[in-house]
Design an enzyme around this catalytic site. Structure first.
Site, PDB file in Angstrom:
ATOM      1  N   HIS A  24      97.409  67.383  46.882  1.00 41.89           N
ATOM      2  CA  HIS A  24      98.143  68.581  47.336  1.00 41.89           C
ATOM      3  C   HIS A  24      99.420  68.200  48.061  1.00 41.89           C
ATOM      4  O   HIS A  24      99.545  68.452  49.265  1.00 41.89           O
ATOM      5  CB  HIS A  24      97.223  69.376  48.260  1.00 41.89           C
ATOM      6  CG  HIS A  24      97.539  70.835  48.327  1.00 41.89           C
ATOM      7  ND1 HIS A  24      98.366  71.370  49.270  1.00 41.89           N
ATOM      8  CD2 HIS A  24      97.131  71.875  47.564  1.00 41.89           C
ATOM      9  CE1 HIS A  24      98.445  72.683  49.105  1.00 41.89           C
ATOM     10  NE2 HIS A  24      97.700  73.011  48.078  1.00 41.89           N
ATOM     11  N   PHE A  25     100.362  67.676  47.617  1.00 39.37           N
ATOM     12  CA  PHE A  25     100.785  67.376  46.263  1.00 39.37           C
ATOM     13  C   PHE A  25     101.150  65.895  46.202  1.00 39.37           C
ATOM     14  O   PHE A  25     101.731  65.396  47.164  1.00 39.37           O
ATOM     15  CB  PHE A  25     101.980  68.236  45.891  1.00 39.37           C
ATOM     16  CG  PHE A  25     101.652  69.703  45.828  1.00 39.37           C
ATOM     17  CD1 PHE A  25     101.115  70.242  44.679  1.00 39.37           C
ATOM     18  CD2 PHE A  25     101.858  70.516  46.926  1.00 39.37           C
ATOM     19  CE1 PHE A  25     100.814  71.604  44.618  1.00 39.37           C
ATOM     20  CE2 PHE A  25     101.553  71.868  46.857  1.00 39.37           C
ATOM     21  CZ  PHE A  25     101.028  72.423  45.714  1.00 39.37           C
TER      22      PHE A  25
END
Length: 98
Positions: A24-25
């Site tokens: 994420h991410f």
């Protein structure tokens, strides 16, 4: 369960090695919203609650200090999270949970 109480702002930090961050991410991790909402619920002592609304206003980076303010009202618990002097999340839970 008793109703949550407001008090001084709670300060939390999501560490850079938290297991929810790698996806994420990749390459530019941000703290997932669900972790922020969980921090609010823990600060309020809520084991459960009905989320009425949440507005994510800015990203939170791993390691950022997050200040959580709780604002109880009739049938509701408002909250605001600040990071780096900016409101990053605001919203409200129903209380008692419906």
């Amino acid at each position: 369960m008793t109703a949550p109480l407001a008090g001084p702002a709670t300060r939390v930090t999501i560490p850079a090695d938290h297991p929810a961050l790698p996806g994420h991410f990749p390459g530019r991790p941000i703290v997932p919203g669900v972790l922020l909402l969980d921090a609010v619920m823990q600060a309020a002592g809520l084991g459960q609650g009905l989320l009425r609304r949440a507005k994510f206003l800015a990203p939170v980076l791993p390691g950022d200090a997050i200040e959580i303010d709780l604002v109880p009202g009739p049938g509701r618990l408002g909250f605001a999270c600040r990071c780096r002097g900016t409101t990053v999340l605001s919203g409200e839970f129903a209380w008692p949970p419906a």
